[in-house]
Scaffold this motif. Structure first.
Motif, PDB file in Angstrom:
ATOM      1  N   LEU A  60       0.848  -1.283   0.172  1.00  0.00           N
ATOM      2  CA  LEU A  60       0.121   0.109  -0.021  1.00  0.00           C
ATOM      3  C   LEU A  60       0.727   1.416  -0.027  1.00  0.00           C
ATOM      4  CD1 LEU A  60      -2.681   1.442   0.342  1.00  0.00           C
ATOM      5  CD2 LEU A  60      -2.402   1.255   2.720  1.00  0.00           C
ATOM      6  N   CYS A  61       2.044   1.099   0.951  1.00  0.00           N
ATOM      7  CA  CYS A  61       2.973   2.417   1.106  1.00  0.00           C
ATOM      8  C   CYS A  61       3.712   2.734  -0.573  1.00  0.00           C
ATOM      9  CB  CYS A  61       3.863   2.242   2.050  1.00  0.00           C
ATOM     10  SG  CYS A  61       3.236   2.119   3.736  1.00  0.00           S
ATOM     11  N   ILE A  62       3.679   1.529  -1.270  1.00  0.00           N
ATOM     12  CA  ILE A  62       4.540   1.553  -2.436  1.00  0.00           C
ATOM     13  C   ILE A  62       3.336   2.185  -3.460  1.00  0.00           C
ATOM     14  CG2 ILE A  62       5.360   0.390  -4.579  1.00  0.00           C
ATOM     15  CD1 ILE A  62       6.639  -1.661  -2.605  1.00  0.00           C
ATOM     16  N   ALA A  63       2.178   1.766  -3.460  1.00  0.00           N
ATOM     17  CA  ALA A  63       1.104   2.350  -4.254  1.00  0.00           C
ATOM     18  C   ALA A  63       0.960   3.857  -4.077  1.00  0.00           C
ATOM     19  CB  ALA A  63       0.033   1.585  -3.966  1.00  0.00           C
ATOM     20  N   ARG A  64       1.010   4.119  -2.589  1.00  0.00           N
ATOM     21  CA  ARG A  64       1.073   5.605  -2.115  1.00  0.00           C
ATOM     22  C   ARG A  64       1.783   6.433  -2.802  1.00  0.00           C
ATOM     23  NH1 ARG A  64       1.184   6.552   3.954  1.00  0.00           N
ATOM     24  NH2 ARG A  64       3.225   6.151   3.415  1.00  0.00           N
ATOM     25  N   ALA A  65       3.201   5.839  -2.771  1.00  0.00           N
ATOM     26  CA  ALA A  65       4.402   6.286  -3.455  1.00  0.00           C
ATOM     27  C   ALA A  65       4.233   6.713  -4.762  1.00  0.00           C
ATOM     28  CB  ALA A  65       5.835   5.716  -3.226  1.00  0.00           C
ATOM     29  N   ILE A  66       3.879   5.622  -5.696  1.00  0.00           N
ATOM     30  CA  ILE A  66       3.888   5.479  -7.146  1.00  0.00           C
ATOM     31  C   ILE A  66       2.509   6.651  -7.716  1.00  0.00           C
ATOM     32  CG2 ILE A  66       5.444   3.494  -7.378  1.00  0.00           C
ATOM     33  CD1 ILE A  66       3.188   1.849  -8.177  1.00  0.00           C
TER      34      ILE A  66
END
Lengths: 322, 259, 387
Positions: B158-164
């Protein structure tokens, strides 16, 4: 260097936050800083008022050695000894009762509390925390004066203060005991030390300074309480060191309140007033009530703030919160 | 999209303490670069200077240049806020905003940058980001549940999704798998291999096998000595670092002699 | 920290206990060797009252055996020697004491509610007017006429006014201390705000009435001209208005609300703050993304606790508000709150019936503060579900 070559092309690379975002950010910073500055105004103003109006009063030696016996607003001199003694006595009795009870409750909540009774206790401490001082005073009045027909007296004030002080100390005790690491308890149990001894010899000494801090804060909290005084004991200008008698008793908040009501009553009327040497001086009426009021206020603030500073100093030695 | 990053003569300070000295490197676009080295050698510190997160800590400062396709992100007049928008970051411990739903977590960065966005547009970006992070299938029917309710591995994705979601040029990852179980770690590693098509990825890792599995280039950091600042010992193709390193210290570290 | 650094009384207290050191097991040397509480009980000690244990409970320090006592083992060890289900005397005593103290608190609260009820109900039943809606207040024995409405109105209005002024300011100060100010400024400011909380309310009262009030006349005048609605309408007192009281109450509850907000803002997880930064948030956006959502429940409960304080505040309001003969809803009029009314009438507590009227007012105040505090508590508990 490549940096110099590409500099001209730079502005498009990092899209700066939009103007609206920048504006909001700046506005927030301004408001936050303004809130802080605005809050400083009453603090400084209040302290300055009390100190500038009260300092010369409490610097006179009679302030600490005499009562207001036989003084009126028009006579100079006298002191606040009766009020200081009354306040100290009332708070001392309150502390003697509150401190052991509150610390035991704190121990119960952290070390023993299980099941529904624990939840009930927590709930009741919460309620006790929120009880207004006037309600505490009314309860003591309803219990001792209305029901058991005691006459108003200094010790009743102490009883009302107990209600206000206990939750403060329970709370800090609870917090401090929770800070004691569980490993300490377990290490002790593992050595075969029984629970009560673990609490008495390991948990309490470890949290000791924290408990002292809580007690001092509790004392500071009740020392300035005025509402119980209004309901449970009359204010006397003279010395009355008997906490359990039925005569009126002086106290610092009582004195402030009393002098406040004298602020306007003495003006006008007489064609002379007494100067500090007791000589009659012609001229408009003079009123010593403001001096005494601010003097008593400064004395009370000094006591309460001193207690707070001591509490913070003691807290520095706290072994668990560092 | 993906951009080249260069570090030039980087000296990184905490207050007066020099934590990392004289670091120089070049990272190619669309590659995965791993930073390895023993604890306290400054590899995370270097990573955090790449998007100016380092200066969030009070008293921290950086000398030297970090060039993103030739533009110095430390040049005066550059807003760190703009830098961080361009260079995204994923942290060691999954850190979704605890009070926000899964949807709001992904949308958070986007909502900041472009004031009002149409709901349909936002929906599309959220879905695309979650798909890219390989999480869509698992959360599509509970987008309005709190992000903190997911498992550790799901939270990290989820944090990766937030970053990209904000379409950065570079993705920095600070030990993104160290708090995860092996299965979740594999999922993240698979994701990294896919993501490098679109992003330049720099990853700090304690796990040398992980570095060997996912990165093309590896940089080995070490302390110059006890009480001395960290330094970049060598940087080369991952293959070379793990089979035929130039520096003796790298070899010792790789072979498990220390660290 | 070593024992030597402690005040002497503390050091003596912990003589037999521990030196809570960082790391290591602080008891190993003292308890293990000294055998604190390890009285070698006879194997047949079925009775829970062991003589040695008695000594231990009365004089804990005396229980420390010489350190050369042999380590107890096997069947001789107290743990094995004490039959199952029996609890040591010391444990039973401490459990009884602490449970008793907890029971005292429970009984105390029940008694407060009970006595307020018992003493007020007869008067309420005897009330010739409606207790909740009447604006009269003349609790004359034999002809009791008293209603809580104006007192309740004044109490609530003045407290809400205080909240409106204090809560946003408190949030601002808390943010300033935790996320905006440099540490060198933040610490003394936090300290000063805490001290503000320690100043007794009577001092706010005399200051608010004698010093601040004249300075508020201008603001009051300006606000009055916004007028029209009943809340702003009357202007029958220059000083001593509800507005005046509300401002002082706001200053008084500011420290509590600030302290609690500061506390929760400080605890915002670092990871969330960094996540916001890494998304390219400005400072304010970071605060909005990470700090405020995390601290919201705490701020609300802090505000509610402040409201509880304001509702129950007695002496400051008592000294500041001007009494008026006719009730007016305007905040530029004088009036009395429940608490100030009770305080003001302490000298009239002669007859049980009229005293009952005031106790009834106190009961309403008790219920009101209870509801507000309970609401604060519920909010704090509910936030746990989302994290």
């Amino acid at each position: 260097m490549t940096a110099t070559l590409t500099r001209s092309a730079r502005p498009t690379v990092f899209a700066r936050p939009s103007g609206a975002r920048k504006f909001k950010n700046g506005l927030a910073t301004t408001l936050v800083t303004a809130a802080f500055l605005v809050a400083l105004v009453p603090l400084v103003w209040l302290l300055w008022t009390v100190i500038s109006k009260g300092f010369h009063v409490i610097m006179s030696s009679s302030w600490w050695t005499e009562s207001q016996h036989n003084q009126t607003q028009k006579t100079p001199g006298g002191g606040a000894l009766h009020a200081i003694v009354g306040t100290l006595e009332q708070v001392a009795l309150c502390s003697v009762i509150s401190v052991p009870i509150a610390i035991l409750v704190g121990i119960y909540l952290v070390e023993y509390a299980r099941g529904p009774f624990a939840r009930v206790t927590t709930f009741m401490v919460d309620i006790l925390t929120g009880i207004p001082s006037i309600v505490a005073a009314l309860f003591i009045y309803a219990l001792f004066v209305s029901t058991f027909h005691h006459l108003r007296s200094g010790w009743l004030v102490s009883m009302a203060l107990v209600i206000l002080m206990v939750p403060v100390i329970v709370r800090t005790t609870e917090e401090m005991l929770k800070l004691v690491p569980n490993e300490l308890r377990e290490a002790s149990y593992a050595l075969g030390v029984p629970k009560w001894k673990t609490i008495a010899k390991i948990v309490l000494p470890t949290a000791f300074t924290g408990l002292v801090t809580g007690v001092i804060l509790g004392v500071a909290r009740v020392a300035g309480e005025t509402a119980p005084l209004l309901i449970l004991v009359g204010y006397a200008q003279g010395m009355n060191a008997n906490l359990f008698g039925t005569k009126f008793q002086g106290s610092l908040p009582g004195m402030i309140n009393d002098e406040f009501t004298n602020l306007n009553t003495a003006t006008g009327g007489s064609a002379y007033h007494l100067d500090p040497n007791g000589k009659r001086v012609a001229g408009g009426a003079i009123n010593y009530a403001p001096d005494r009021m601010w003097g008593a206020a400064l004395t009370l603030i000094a006591i309460v703030l001193l207690l707070n500073v001591i509490a913070r100093f003691v807290a520095r030695f706290n072994k668990v919160s560092q | 999209m993906a951009k080249r990053i260069e570090g030039k003569n980087l000296n990184i300070y905490y207050g007066k303490f020099l934590a990392v000295s004289n670091v120089n490197f070049t990272i190619a676009p669309n590659s995965v670069t791993a930073f390895i080295g023993p604890s306290g050698c400054g590899k995370s510190t270097v990573l955090r200077t790449l998007n100016r997160m380092h200066e969030v800590i009070a008293g921290a400062s950086v000398q030297g240049k970090v060039l993103l396709d030739g533009d110095d992100i430390y040049e005066s007049g550059i807003d760190p806020v703009a830098v961080r928008r361009t260079i995204g970051m994923v942290f060691q411990r999954p850190n979704p905003f605890p009070t926000m739903s899964i949807y709001d977590n992904v949308a958070a960065g986007l909502k900041l940058q472009s004031g009002r966005i149409r709901k349909s547009e936002l929906d599309a970006v959220v879905e695309k980001s979650l798909r890219s992070a390989n999480l869509w299938g698992e959360v599509q029917d509970r987008l309005n549940k709190p992000g903190a309710g997911l498992s550790g591995g799901q939270q990290q994705r989820l944090c990766i999704a937030r970053a990209i979601a904000v379409a950065p040029d570079v993705l920095l990852m600070d030990e993104p798998c160290s708090a995860l179980d092996p299965i979740s770690t594999m999922a993240i590693e698979d994701l990294i291999r896919v993501l490098k098509k679109d992003y330049t990825i720099v990853i700090v890792t304690h796990n040398m096998q992980q570095a060997a599995r996912i990165s093309e280039r590896t940089a080995f950091f070490n302390l110059a000595g006890v009480g001395q600042p960290g330094e970049l010992v060598e940087m080369d193709d991952t293959q070379t670092i793990f089979t035929n390193p130039t520096d003796k210290r790298t070899e010792d570290y790789i072979s498990g002699a220390f660290g | 920290m070593a024992d030597g650094d402690l005040p002497t009384d503390l050091a003596s207290r912990s003589t037999n206990g521990v030196t809570p050191a960082r790391g290591g097991n602080p008891f190993a040397s003292r308890i293990g060797g000294g055998g604190v509480g390890l009285q070698p009980a006879p194997p047949a000690a079925a009775a829970p009252v062991q003589p040695a244990a008695l000594v231990g409970s009365a004089e804990p320090l005396a229980a420390a055996a010489p350190s050369d006592a042999p380590p107890v083992t096997g069947a001789g060890s107290p743990a094995l020697g004490t039959p199952k289900g029996k609890v040591r005397l010391g444990d039973r005593v401490l459990l009884a004491l602490t449970t008793g103290a907890a029971g005292f608190v429970v009984v105390l609260v029940v008694l407060v509610a009970f006595f307020l009820l018992v003493k007020s109900v007869p008067s309420i039943l005897d009330d010739k007017v409606n207790f909740l809606t009447s604006t009269e207040w003349s609790p004359t024995p034999g002809n009791l006429r008293f209603g809580i409405a104006p007192l309740l109105y004044t109490t609530v209005v003045i407290s809400i006014l205080a909240m409106i002024l204090a809560v946003p300011t408190a949030i601002g100060i808390a943010l300033f201390i935790t996320h905006y100010a440099p540490k060198s400024i933040a610490r003394p400011v936090a300290y000063a705000i805490d001290l503000l909380a320690a100043i007794p309310s009577i001092i706010y009262g005399i200051w608010g009435a004698r010093v601040l009030a004249p300075h508020l006349v201008g603001a009051q005048h300006a606000l009055y001209h916004l007028g029209g609605v009943p809340l702003f309408k009357d202007r029958n007192v220059p000083t001593g208005s509800l507005f005046n009281g509300g401002v002082v109450l706001a200053i008084m509850i500011l420290p509590i609300v600030t302290a609690i907000s500061r506390d929760v803002f400080e605890r915002t997880p670092r990871e969330n703050i960094e996540a916001a930064w890494a998304l390219g948030a400005t400072k304010w956006e970071m605060v909005r993304l990470a700090v405020l959502p995390y601290g919201r429940a705490g701020v609300i409960s802090g505000a509610m606790l402040g409201l509880g304080r304001a509702l129950g505040e007695t002496i400051a309001v008592f000294l500041i508000l001007s009494k008026v003969s006719h009730f007016s809803p305007s905040m530029f009029s004088g009036g009395e709150t429940i608490a100030s009314k009770i305080a003001n009438s302490a000298s009239e507590f002669n007859d049980p019936a009229s005293t009952g009227a005031y106790i009834a007012a106190g009961l309403v105040l008790f219920v009101l503060t209870f509801v507000v505090n309970a609401a604060a508590r519920t909010i704090v508990n509910r936030r746990k579900d989302f994290t």
